[in-house]
Design an enzyme around this catalytic site. Structure first.
Site, mmCIF file in Angstrom:
data_model
loop_
_atom_site.group_PDB
_atom_site.id
_atom_site.type_symbol
_atom_site.label_atom_id
_atom_site.label_comp_id
_atom_site.label_asym_id
_atom_site.label_seq_id
_atom_site.Cartn_x
_atom_site.Cartn_y
_atom_site.Cartn_z
ATOM 1 N N HIS A 128 78.735 37.815 -7.508
ATOM 2 C CA HIS A 128 78.739 39.202 -7.034
ATOM 3 C C HIS A 128 77.489 39.522 -6.209
ATOM 4 O O HIS A 128 77.070 40.675 -6.129
ATOM 5 C CB HIS A 128 78.850 40.203 -8.196
ATOM 6 N N SER A 155 65.756 36.633 20.148
ATOM 7 C CA SER A 155 65.708 38.035 20.537
ATOM 8 C C SER A 155 65.057 38.172 21.900
ATOM 9 O O SER A 155 64.100 37.455 22.222
ATOM 10 C CB SER A 155 64.924 38.850 19.510
ATOM 11 N N LYS A 211 61.380 35.596 16.950
ATOM 12 C CA LYS A 211 62.572 35.687 16.111
ATOM 13 C C LYS A 211 63.526 34.536 16.435
ATOM 14 O O LYS A 211 63.780 34.215 17.592
ATOM 15 C CB LYS A 211 63.283 37.022 16.338
ATOM 16 N N GLU A 262 76.715 31.227 13.193
ATOM 17 C CA GLU A 262 77.353 32.410 13.778
ATOM 18 C C GLU A 262 78.471 32.011 14.737
ATOM 19 O O GLU A 262 79.548 32.635 14.758
ATOM 20 C CB GLU A 262 76.311 33.255 14.505
#
Length: 462
Positions: free
Chosen positions: A181, A311, A317, A324
Site C-alpha cells: 500500500h 531539465s 537535474k 518513462e
C-alpha cells in the site's frame, strides 16, 4: 510529376510514371488519404513470401507455367529484401479485407515479373492465382506476427529477464524496506524484488509462446469464404509447406477454414499476451522510478544511470528517462490491444473486416516492446547501483520490523512499540527498551537483537 495511364475493370487511371504499382493501387491511394501510415515492413515482407510460395505451388500443380512462377518468385525476393518499400503506399485504413494492399503486391510483382520475362504477367490471373485477398491478407498478418514474436520479441524479453536475474543474484542479501500500500512493511531483499521482476518477464514469454501455435495457423487456401473455390486440389498443403520452408516458421494450415476466415481470435489472444506484458513492465518501471527517486528527497535505494540532462531550467537535474519511455510504450500497447479486441469483434459471417488495423496494431506493439525491452536492459537495468546502506537504514527504520516480536510479547504489545517508534521517531529497538520490556525481563537484549535482524526477516524459517 510525370504519369502513365493504367487501366482496371473500372476504367483508366493516371499512375506516377516510375511507380511499380498500377491502377488499383492508385485508386486506393486516392480513396484512403487517412493516416499516412503504411503497412509495417514485416507485413510487406510476409505478403511477398506468400506470393512467392503461391507461385511455386501453382507451378507444381500445373496452374502456372514454370517460367512465370519463377519470375514472380524472383520478384518477390526483391520485395522481401526491403529495397522496394516505397512502392507500397496504401494506407492502413483501407478496405477491411486488405484487398488494396493485396492488389498493391500483385501489381508490383506483376510489373517486376513482366520486365524479367519480357512478356505480360497479370496481377490477378498469374500473381493472385488460386488466392483471394480474404485468405492472403490475414495470412500475411499471422505470418508477420508469428515471425516477430519468435525472432524479435521473445529474444528481447529473454535478454531483459537475464539482466534482471543477474541483479537478483548480485543483490541477494541487500536488505531494504518492504512496502505494501506504499506503506512500510517487513523487510525484503533487493534480490527478491528483482527476482520477482524477472519472473514477470519469464511468465510473459510463456504466455506469448502458448499463443504461437494458434497464431501460426493460417487461412491460406480458403480463398474467398473458406471453401477454397478456384484452387487446385492440394494447393493449401503445397503452399503452406513451401511457406514454412522459406520462412523457417511453424506455419500450419487452419484446422477449420471457416473459423480462420470469419474470425481473428488468435490475433486477439496474442494481443492479450502483449497487454499482460505491458502491465508487467509498467509495474517494474514504476518500482524502478520509486526506488531511484531523489537524490535527496526520495527513496534513494537505487541509483539509476544518468543518461541526459533532465531539465531546461533546473541545473543538475537528471530523470529516469528510459523507464518513462517504456511506460509510454506500455500505454501504446494497451491501447493497441483495445483496438485489436474491438476489431476482432467486427467480423460478420465469413470475414472479419478490420484485418489491416489488427495487423498494424499488433506489429507495432511487438516492435515497440522488442526495442524498449533491450533498451531498458542495456541503459537502465545493467547500470543500476544499489545504495546498500541507505536501503538497510530504511529497512531498520520501518515500524513493521516489530512483527517478529508478536510471537514473544503478543500483537497488542508489539503495536504499542510500533506506535511509540513512529511518534518519537526512534527505532523499534529503542522503543522496546523505553517501554521497559527488557527491564521487566520480558525480553533479553540478545533476544531483541536476534528478533530485529532485518536480513533474517527476509527468509522463511528453516
Amino acid at each position: 510529376m510525370e504519369y502513365r495511364i493504367e487501366h482496371d475493370t473500372m476504367g483508366e487511371v493516371r499512375v506516377p510514371k516510375d511507380a511499380l504499382y498500377a491502377a488499383q493501387t492508385q485508386r486506393a491511394i486516392e480513396n484512403f488519404p487517412i493516416s499516412g501510415t503504411r503497412l509495417e515492413r514485416a507485413q510487406i515482407s510476409a505478403l511477398a513470401e506468400i506470393k512467392k510460395a503461391a507461385a511455386l505451388a501453382n507451378a507444381q500443380l500445373g496452374v502456372l507455367d514454370k517460367d512465370v512462377a519463377d519470375a514472380i518468385a524472383k520478384s518477390a525476393d526483391q520485395v522481401i529484401e526491403g529495397s522496394l518499400d516505397d512502392h507500397f503506399p496504401v494506407d492502413v485504413y483501407q478496405t477491411g479485407s486488405g484487398t488494396s494492399s493485396n492488389m498493391n503486391m500483385n501489381e508490383v510483382l506483376a510489373n517486376l515479373a513482366t520486365k524479367l520475362l519480357d512478356k505480360p504477367v497479370h496481377p490477378n490471373d498469374h500473381v493472385n492465382a488460386s488466392q483471394s485477398s480474404n485468405d492472403v491478407f490475414p495470412t500475411s498478418v499471422h505470418l508477420a506476427v508469428t515471425s516477430a514474436l519468435i525472432n524479435d520479441l521473445i529474444p528481447a524479453l529473454d535478454y531483459l529477464a537475464k539482466k534482471l536475474e543477474e541483479k537478483a543474484k548480485t543483490w541477494a542479501e541487500v536488505v531494504k524496506a518492504g512496502r505494501t500500500h506504499l506503506m512500510d512493511a517487513t523487510p525484503v531483499t533487493l534480490g527478491q524484488e528483482f527476482g520477482g521482476y524477472a519472473a514477470q518477464i519469464r511468465y510473459g514469454i510463456e504466455r506469448i509462446q502458448s499463443s504461437i501455435p494458434r497464431v501460426a495457423e493460417v487461412p491460406l487456401g480458403g480463398t474467398a469464404v473458406g471453401t477454397g473455390i478456384n484452387t487446385p486440389k492440394g494447393f493449401p498443403q503445397a503452399v503452406i509447406k513451401l511457406l514454412g520452408q522459406h520462412t523457417n516458421l511453424p506455419i500450419t494450415e487452419a484446422r477449420d477454414h471457416f473459423e480462420a476466415q470469419g474470425a481473428r481470435d488468435a490475433l486477439v489472444e496474442a494481443s492479450g499476451a502483449l497487454r499482460v506484458l505491458a502491465v508487467s513492465l509498467t509495474k517494474i518501471n514504476n518500482d524502478l522510478r520509486w526506488m531511484g527517486s531523489g537524490p535527496n528527497a526520495g527513496l534513494g535505494e537505487l541509483s539509476i544511470p544518468d543518461l541526459q540532462p533532465g531539465s531546461s531550467i533546473m541545473p543538475g537535474k537528471v530523470n529516469p528517462v528510459i523507464p518513462e519511455a517504456v511506460l509510454m510504450v506500455c500505454a501504446r500497447v494497451i491501447g493497441n490491444d483495445q483496438t485489436v479486441a474491438w476489431a476482432g469483434s467486427t467480423g460478420n459471417f465469413e470475414l472479419n473486416v478490420a484485418i489491416p488495423v489488427m495487423g498494424n496494431s499488433l506489429l507495432e506493439s511487438i516492435r515497440l516492446l522488442s526495442n524498449s525491452s533491450r533498451i531498458l536492459a542495456d541503459k537502465t537495468v545493467d547500470g543500476l547501483v544499489a545504495n546498500v546502506e541507505r536501503a538497510k537504514a530504511l529497512a531498520e527504520s520501518s515500524p513493521a520490523i516489530v512483527t517478529p516480536l508478536n510471537k514473544v510479547i503478543g500483537y497488542e504489545a508489539a503495536a504499542k512499540i510500533a506506535k511509540l517508534s513512529v511518534e518519537k521517531s526512534i527505532t523499534i529497538r529503542e522503543a522496546v527498551i523505553e517501554l521497559g520490556f527488557v527491564e521487566r525481563g520480558e525480553l533479553t537484549l540478545d533476544q531483541l537483537d536476534t528478533a530485529l535482524g532485518v536480513l533474517s526477516m527476509t527468509r522463511p524459517p528453516k
